[in-house]
Enzyme design. Structure first.
Site, PDB file in Angstrom:
ATOM      1  N   GLY A  11       0.810  -1.209   0.000  1.00 10.85           N
ATOM      2  CA  GLY A  11       0.000   0.000   0.000  1.00 10.85           C
ATOM      3  C   GLY A  11       0.842   1.256   0.000  1.00 10.85           C
ATOM      4  O   GLY A  11       2.083   1.212  -0.009  1.00 10.85           O
ATOM      5  N   SER A  89      -9.103  -0.490   3.915  1.00 14.92           N
ATOM      6  CA  SER A  89      -8.937   0.866   4.435  1.00 14.92           C
ATOM      7  C   SER A  89      -9.799   1.926   3.759  1.00 14.92           C
ATOM      8  O   SER A  89      -9.644   3.107   4.055  1.00 14.92           O
ATOM      9  CB  SER A  89      -7.464   1.279   4.325  1.00 14.92           C
ATOM     10  OG  SER A  89      -7.032   1.216   2.980  1.00 14.92           O
ATOM     11  N   SER A 130      -6.632   5.370  13.102  1.00 14.51           N
ATOM     12  CA  SER A 130      -7.140   6.338  12.132  1.00 14.51           C
ATOM     13  C   SER A 130      -7.912   7.460  12.803  1.00 14.51           C
ATOM     14  O   SER A 130      -8.595   7.246  13.825  1.00 14.51           O
ATOM     15  CB  SER A 130      -8.055   5.619  11.128  1.00 14.51           C
ATOM     16  OG  SER A 130      -8.798   6.538  10.351  1.00 14.51           O
ATOM     17  N   GLU A 132     -10.523   8.523  11.744  1.00 12.05           N
ATOM     18  CA  GLU A 132     -11.937   8.180  11.610  1.00 12.05           C
ATOM     19  C   GLU A 132     -12.519   7.677  12.931  1.00 12.05           C
ATOM     20  O   GLU A 132     -13.744   7.633  13.092  1.00 12.05           O
ATOM     21  CB  GLU A 132     -12.128   7.120  10.523  1.00 12.05           C
ATOM     22  CG  GLU A 132     -11.876   7.625   9.103  1.00 12.05           C
ATOM     23  CD  GLU A 132     -12.999   8.513   8.591  1.00 12.05           C
ATOM     24  OE1 GLU A 132     -14.146   8.324   9.023  1.00 12.05           O
ATOM     25  OE2 GLU A 132     -12.727   9.382   7.746  1.00 12.05           O
ATOM     26  N   TYR A 153     -15.620   0.797   8.898  1.00 13.11           N
ATOM     27  CA  TYR A 153     -14.160   0.900   8.942  1.00 13.11           C
ATOM     28  C   TYR A 153     -13.706   1.483  10.274  1.00 13.11           C
ATOM     29  O   TYR A 153     -12.808   0.955  10.937  1.00 13.11           O
ATOM     30  CB  TYR A 153     -13.667   1.779   7.794  1.00 13.11           C
ATOM     31  CG  TYR A 153     -12.226   2.207   7.917  1.00 13.11           C
ATOM     32  CD1 TYR A 153     -11.191   1.334   7.624  1.00 13.11           C
ATOM     33  CD2 TYR A 153     -11.894   3.504   8.332  1.00 13.11           C
ATOM     34  CE1 TYR A 153      -9.865   1.728   7.749  1.00 13.11           C
ATOM     35  CE2 TYR A 153     -10.581   3.902   8.459  1.00 13.11           C
ATOM     36  CZ  TYR A 153      -9.562   3.013   8.162  1.00 13.11           C
ATOM     37  OH  TYR A 153      -8.252   3.410   8.289  1.00 13.11           O
ATOM     38  N   LYS A 157     -11.475  -0.234  13.249  1.00  8.94           N
ATOM     39  CA  LYS A 157     -10.242   0.395  13.720  1.00  8.94           C
ATOM     40  C   LYS A 157     -10.294   0.669  15.220  1.00  8.94           C
ATOM     41  O   LYS A 157      -9.269   0.599  15.906  1.00  8.94           O
ATOM     42  CB  LYS A 157      -9.996   1.704  12.954  1.00  8.94           C
ATOM     43  CG  LYS A 157      -9.379   1.536  11.584  1.00  8.94           C
ATOM     44  CD  LYS A 157      -7.934   1.066  11.665  1.00  8.94           C
ATOM     45  CE  LYS A 157      -7.253   1.049  10.318  1.00  8.94           C
ATOM     46  NZ  LYS A 157      -5.854   0.576  10.400  1.00  8.94           N
TER      47      LYS A 157
END
Length: 347
Positions: A11, A89, A130, A132, A153, A157
């Site tokens: 990635g 992700s 993250s 988020e 997501y 996480k």
């Protein structure tokens, strides 16, 4: 020579982190998902470039859903440092694949932590958390801010974040969370909004597309430059004791601002070359994420040097070259000036 194991090495962040660690003399092991097509384009230069052909990079086929293979790698490689960057992700995609997202992004972290605990508990562990996680919690957000995830997501996480802390507290493992706010680069996936914009610009200029389709333009994010952020990951694992850190620029811009800045740089007209499409909107939106990174500045001595405007120019120039066009060139000059002797050389 230190040894590191990176999940998600193919990635954006994984490829930059591999470069950084190899430049520091590490032996690097990376986890690659087996596929009928090659998915190693971001790290291909590490295999073919004579500068990196030192035998210090080893790739292992496997997946975060495969606990047996993960345990085997930890047992045989015995890494000093483990960086868990692998995940499903993409936030918008997580609404379509919530179970898969939970299995890889959430449970995958537990499989890795358990493999370390059972096979090589002295490994230092970095979990890619993250921004988020904060979801609808008002900004700015720091290490003490309450979490309020707004997507499958983010929920996955959050599970991974707390499992990392539980293994640190329960088993005295050196396990850390890096709560990274949005960070971009020319290696960003093409479906992420920043790269979608800059790649769309290049395709319009190349005559391949007439316009770009986007969703919510009002979401505000704290955007930084990925190569600088992976250096911060490494710094987190060099500390005398494990801890969690928020990493970001402390400055937020809307998707609309990113669009305006990049279109202006390329000389395009938003009214003519952009459309709004409802299919790109999320069922639940995160309005604003802005990092309060004072702890990282004080403890890690880290601060970003690439500004929002710099980032836009770097990415637009790279995508123009990728389409066979002549880049405007300001992005290259920024990198030469602000990162002249760094391990990262650009794309």
């Amino acid at each position: 020579m230190k040894t590191a194991f990176i999940t998600g090495i193919t990635g954006q962040d994984g490829s930059y982190l591999a470069e950084l660690l190899l430049s520091k003399g590490y032996e690097v092991h990376g986890l690659v998902r087996r596929s009928s097509s090659l998915n190693t384009s971001r790290i291909q230069h590490l295999v073919t470039d004579p500068e990196y052909q030192s035998g210090a990079l080893t790739l292992h086929y496997g997946d975060l859903s495969d606990s047996e293979q993960i345990s085997h790698i930890i047992r045989t490689a015995a890494p000093d440092e483990v960086y868990n960057l692998g995940a499903q992700s993409h936030v918008r995609v997580s609404f379509d694949t919530p179970e898969y997202t939970g299995n890889t992004t959430g449970l995958g972290t537990t499989r890795l932590l358990e493999a370390i605990r059972r096979n090589h508990p002295v490994s230092r562990f970095y979990q890619a958390s993250s921004s988020e996680l904060y979801g609808s919690t008002p900004p700015p957000q720091n290490e003490e801010t309450c979490f309020h995830p707004r997507s499958p997501y983010a929920c996955a996480k959050l599970y991974a974040y707390w499992m990392t802390r539980n293994y640190r507290d329960g088993y005295q493992m050196f396990a850390c969370n890096g709560v990274l706010f949005n960070h971009e680069s020319p290696r960003r996936g093409e479906t992420f909004v920043t790269r979608k914009i800059t790649r769309g610009i290049a395709r319009i200029l190349a005559g391949k597309d007439e316009y770009l389709s986007l969703g919510n333009l009002d979401a505000r994010r704290d955007w930084g430059f990925s190569p600088e952020y992976v250096e911060c990951m490494w710094r987190i694992l060099q500390q005398p004791k494990p801890d969690d850190f928020v990493i970001g620029t402390g400055e937020a811009h809307s998707v609309r601002e990113f669009l305006t800045e990049s279109f202006s740089y390329a000389g395009l007209d938003i009214g003519k070359n952009m459309r709004t499409d409802q299919k790109y909107f999320r069922p639940t939106e995160v309005d604003a994420l802005i990092a309060d990174g004072r702890k990282a500045a004080d403890v890690l001595g880290w601060k970003s040097s690439i500004s929002f405007q710099d980032l836009v120019r770097i990415m637009v120039d790279a995508d123009m070259r990728a389409e066979g066009l002549e880049a405007i060139g300001e992005g290259d000059r920024i990198l030469e000036k602000k990162m002249p002797c760094r391990w990262w050389k650009g794309d």
